[in-house]
Write an enzyme that holds these catalytic residues in place. Structure first.
Site, PDB file in Angstrom:
ATOM      1  CG  ASP A 203       2.049   0.087   7.471  1.00 59.74           C
ATOM      2  OD1 ASP A 203       3.187   1.151   7.986  1.00 59.74           O
ATOM      3  OD2 ASP A 203       1.113   0.525   7.303  1.00 59.74           O
ATOM      4  CE  LYS A 205       0.458   2.929   9.509  1.00 58.04           C
ATOM      5  NZ  LYS A 205      -0.053   3.691   8.380  1.00 58.04           N
ATOM      6  N   PRO A 206       2.317   3.909  14.987  1.00 58.67           N
ATOM      7  CG  PRO A 206       3.129   5.721  16.208  1.00 58.67           C
ATOM      8  CD  PRO A 206       3.430   4.899  14.866  1.00 58.67           C
ATOM      9  CG  ASN A 208      -1.134  -0.257  11.337  1.00 59.48           C
ATOM     10  OD1 ASN A 208      -2.223   0.320  10.984  1.00 59.48           O
ATOM     11  ND2 ASN A 208      -0.142  -0.452  10.264  1.00 59.48           N
TER      12      ASN A 208
END
Lengths: 807, 197
Positions: A203, A205-206, A208
């Site tokens: 996962d 993504k920005p 995270n």
């Protein structure tokens, strides 16, 4: 003004929808055509579009009651040993609190996960992966400290990052492609390291990617998505259509999902590569590659549509990297993240060089080592002069933040070496090397310097100087400045100022100073005494010699801390005077940090050490202070950097191992301490650490084996190994002999041994004595793993309170 | 159980009566549903609920199962039930938020999630009460969008269910939800003292 009535709202909404269905590039044209002269209408639609983007994927997407119940932890609530301090944020995968770890005395982030539709087996797997990740101790991977559950609700404890996410970083101001790459290169490296350990993120993504206030990025939430995936979701195309009706089936954020993930197929590391490329694309383009009006269409685009090409002003090599990582078929992408990292770095570097010289063939130089300058004077006793110039070049160049300069200890190991430039470059991991010579003829000094690219052995620049010996400091600064210019390092105005404004020092004072340094680095009683005499002489000749005062302070403290003397030797006054004379001198602040450290003035010491670091004076002190106050991940980052810049110094490598040990990262500490022992087999401090690590890993037998040598046979270290192995009488024999001993020994370790024997009262007697005498590792008592068993004892708390640790 | 069956019967009757235009029945129904939801939600809100296996978001569905159960109910009546239950949930949650605010417990404001993160400090948040107010404004502007938000956000209904309750296409729900969400986000973040990202 904004459109007020219901009729206007209908119109605004239609345009909003129609615009959303168009690509971001064509939106503007579309709005021009549709709104015509109606500027108010257009502004209204645009503001709504902006709100849509800003609301992201989480706003209102989770029903209110869920948010309410999850936000139910209150300040002061306890979960195991964690005490809730405040709510930091909430999201689809639970809410995050700032919490205090009462057992280890540190601030942590505690994430309470939603009730899981998961199995114990999965949770166990997640925990296993978290442990492996922690053992990698990669500075760009967020460390998970603990996984637990309360009332069937799992929670996750991680290090706390003070800052925001990549999303907020990108929104805060307009970022250049260079900034984006600089920030994300480390994250890419972290991801590659995790993949090499067999762990997939799932996962990326920005949201995270956490970015600290200091602009340092860390990848969070490894494998969390996997926990939430229902068993049935992993297969079958119907999963795609169920994404929205049953949130939680395919978990992950649609816009960043790989095509195979979006199709419900099993994923591997190559899926992360795709997702990371989506993030990269977004940061470079300022928009996501796959957008549409609703999730299903986004999914379709992820699976079948090519992303629009990135703008031409982004380097072609970089665009190629992103394109390759965004290939729909996993087999067409990079097959490993490591390959992508290599290409990414190369693309960024080539662009730098391309800008610098039209030829653009060679990569930019970002790291270098200054090899020991050769002494060409007839008198071999003048070697300290050439060493002085080597040191001066190292410290001048080290002031340039844009460059990584190998520290003195590692450089000096190449004195008289027969190795080739390529070999040395490889061993030190640097792009280029500086070599040269120093010759003193009467009142003149001749210096030659050559800059060599390590990979090709090519001479990039060479020059000979002939100056009045009185100007040597200026000359050294000039050489450093010229080298920096040659390799096009970026210098801040402050750095330029410091390299230009070099004071004149009389040649005799400089000579005395250099003799002092020559003796100081030997670190034994007699040499330290001589070093102090030379510094005093240098100060007599040049009363405003700040560096001489700073080193006087350092040498005096070293002499006292090594137990050679009880005298403070004017260390404090000298450090104060050094700062007074030159507030921009890194060494002066490092000296002051040492004095304050000895005072147990943690805040004062940290401020001084940070100032030294800002002035680019390397200091292991910062890592120690962070370690003592329980900020382990920052300590690890600081120690890792110091170790990287001094790769051949056994002491610096061991210091890194010690920091890892106090962070309870024993596996990584073990690897690291071996590095130190490889450089200097049998090194006393490293051997000690190795034994300690073995003991914490439950390998007391191994600890006993390494302590079975003359210098440890009667030490508290071997006693503790006996105690842990249950050989009580052996342990007591050594302890009793120690109690009679007149020379100093490690009181902390004696206390730890009594604790291991279960004799808590005796343990506290010794620990109290250690505190009374302010013995070596006393400041680390609060983070010392050997004391975990007595941490809740009021006597321990009372002793630790004497340290007056912050917080 | 008897009581539940009794209530289930009553609720079906009330639903049918309301379906025929009996506004008194609507009032009575609202009161029964409110009581039921309050009991269920209260257990969560007071941390009493131990069986966290069930998502709290299913509250409205649970209430339906208990109050209407397997009784045969016309789909319009079912839709009416969810509409009223979502409205009641909104009232319960907003009241709860107000109580907490009045009690002024530190950090007790009820947050609506504006961002998703872990380990990061500096949250962006807004109060449920602000959202409630903004939703009332939206309902004046566009009653249907107001209802979509009420059903989805307060009632916890899926898009498909919302489409059924309102007798509109799923695609329309998606579109209107998007616009409503953007409008609300803008309204909340544009309040004085809050920064617009």
């Amino acid at each position: 003004m904004t459109a007020g009535g219901a009729g206007d709202w209908r119109r605004v909404q239609q345009l909003f929808q129609a615009a959303l269905e168009r690509s971001p590039q064509t939106r503007s044209t579309f709005l021009n055509e549709s709104c015509g002269q109606d500027a108010a209408l257009r502004a209204e639609v645009e503001s709504l579009l902006a709100a849509h983007v800003a609301a992201g994927g989480s706003f209102l997407e989770r029903p209110a009651v869920g948010a309410l119940v999850d936000g139910s932890l209150q300040r002061g609530d306890r979960l195991g040993s964690y005490e809730i301090v405040e709510l930091l944020g909430a999201g689809g995968m639970g809410e995050v609190h700032r919490a205090y770890d009462t057992k280890l005395g540190r601030d942590v982030a505690l994430k309470v996960l939603p009730p899981l539709l998961t199995t114990g087996e999965r949770l166990a797997r997640f925990q296993r992966e978290a442990r492996i990740l922690a053992s990698l101790s990669h500075p760009h991977l967020l460390t998970v400290y603990d996984v637990g559950d309360v009332d069937g609700r799992p929670y996750l404890v991680t290090e706390l990052v003070d800052g925001g996410t990549l999303k907020t970083w990108a929104l805060a101001e307009t970022r250049t492609w260079r900034q984006a790459i600089e920030l994300l290169a480390g994250v890419a490296d972290g991801l590659a390291t995790a993949h090499a350990a067999g762990i997939v993120h799932r996962d990326v993504k920005p949201d995270n990617i956490l970015v600290s206030k200091h602009g340092y990025a860390k990848l969070a939430d490894f494998g969390l998505a996997k926990l939430f995936e229902a068993q049935s979701a992993a297969t079958g195309p119907e999963a795609v259509t169920r994404v929205r009706t049953e949130p939680g089936l395919i978990v992950g954020t649609i816009a960043y999902m790989s095509p195979e993930h979006a199709s419900g197929h099993p994923v591997d590391a190559r899926s992360d590569i795709f997702s990371f490329a989506v993030v990269l694309y977004e940061m470079l383009a300022g928009r996501q590659p796959f957008t549409a009006a609703n999730d299903l269409e986004v999914l379709q685009r992820v699976r079948y549509q090519e992303a629009e090409p990135l703008a031409q002003d982004i380097p072609a090599a970089l665009r190629a990297v992103v394109d390759k990582a965004l290939e729909k078929a996993p087999a067409e992408r990079y097959q490993s993240m490591r390959d992508m990292v290599v290409d990414l770095r190369r693309a960024a570097r080539e662009e730098d060089v391309g800008r610098a010289s039209p030829a653009g063939a060679a990569a930019r130089i970002r790291s270098l080592a200054v090899l020991p300058m050769q002494n060409l004077s007839r008198d071999p006793g003048q070697e300290f002069l050439s060493d002085g110039t080597t040191e001066a070049l190292i410290s001048s160049l080290a002031q340039i933040r844009d460059l990584d300069i190998i520290s003195r200890t590692s450089s000096m190991r190449y004195k008289g070496t027969a190795k080739t430039m390529r070999e040395i470059g490889r061993e030190l991991g640097v792009d280029a090397l500086v070599e040269g010579s120093v010759q003193r003829v009467g009142r003149r000094v001749r210096i030659t310097a050559t800059l060599i690219r390590a990979s090709t052995d090519k001479h990039l620049w060479s020059r000979a100087y002939d100056r009045d010996a009185a100007d040597i400091l200026k000359l050294e600064a000039e050489i450093a400045r010229t080298i920096a210019q040659e390799i096009e390092a970026h210098l801040t105005p402050e750095e330029v100022r410091r390299l230009v404004s070099v004071r004149s020092i009389s040649p005799d004072a400089r000579e005395a100073f250099q003799l002092g340094r020559y003796h100081q680095v030997k670190e034994n009683d007699a040499d330290l005494g001589r070093a102090i005499e030379h510094y005093e002489r240098a100060i007599g000749l040049q009363p405003d010699y700040a560096a001489a005062y700073a080193n006087l302070s350092l040498a005096a403290r070293l002499r006292k801390n090594r137990g050679f003397t009880q005298e403070e030797g004017g260390a404090r006054a000298a450090a104060l005077r050094a700062i007074e004379l030159d507030p921009d001198l890194g060494e002066a602040h490092a000296a002051m940090a040492g004095v304050k450290f000895d005072d147990w003035d943690w805040a004062g010491a940290e401020a001084a050490a940070q100032r030294a670091l800002e002035l680019n004076h390397p200091s292991g002190r910062v890592a120690s202070l962070l370690s003592i106050t329980g900020r382990h991940s920052e300590a690890i980052a600081a120690a890792a950097r110091a170790a990287r810049l001094d790769p051949l110094s056994p002491g610096m490598q061991a210091s890194y191992a010690i920091v890892l040990y106090f962070a309870r990262n024993y596996e990584a500490a073990l690897t690291q301490v071996q590095r130190s022992l490889d450089l200097h087999p049998g090194n006393y401090a490293a051997t000690l650490m190795l034994g300690g690590i073995y003991e914490m890993l439950g390998r007391a037998g191994d600890a006993l084996a390494i302590f079975d040598r003359p210098d440890f046979r009667e030490s508290p270290y071997i006693a503790r190994a006996y105690a842990l192995l249950g050989q009580r009488s052996e342990a007591l024999r050594v302890l009793n002999a120690l109690a009679e001993r007149q020379t100093p020994f490690d009181l902390i370790e004696v206390a730890a041994t009594y604790f291991a024997l279960g004799d808590t009262d005796r343990g506290f007697e010794w620990l109290t004595r250690a505190f009374d005498e302010r013995a070596g590792y006393v400041p680390w008592a609060n983070v010392q793993p050997a004391f975990d068993g007595v941490r809740s004892d009021p006597r321990f708390k009372a002793l630790v309170a004497r340290l007056k640790l912050p917080g | 159980m008897d009581q539940a069956n009794g209530e289930a019967g009553t609720v079906s009757v009330l639903l049918q009566a309301w379906g025929r235009g009996d506004l008194q029945a609507r009032e009575e129904l609202a009161s029964v549903v409110y009581g039921e939801l309050r009991r269920r939600a209260g257990a969560y809100l007071r941390h009493e609920r131990q069986d966290h296996t069930l998502q709290p978001t299913a509250l409205v569905h649970e209430a339906y199962m208990r109050l209407v159960g397997q009784e045969r109910v016309a789909w319009q009546n079912r839709a009416h039930f969810f509409a009223i239950a979502s409205q009641m949930m909104r009232r319960i949650l907003v009241d709860h938020a107000r109580e907490r605010q009045a009690a002024k417990r530190p950090g007790a404001g009820v947050k609506v999630m504006l961002d998703d993160r872990i380990g990061a400090a500096a949250p962006r948040e807004c109060e449920l009460i602000d959202l409630d107010q903004a939703l009332t404004e939206l309902t004046h502007l566009d009653p249907r969008q107001g209802q979509i938000v009420e059903l989805r956000y307060f009632g916890g209904l899926s898009e498909q269910e919302v489409a059924e309750v309102l007798s509109i296409s799923r695609a329309t729900v998606t579109r209107e939800w998007q616009a409503a969400r953007a409008w609300l986000y803008r309204r909340i973040t544009a309040r004085p003292g809050r920064t617009v990202p």
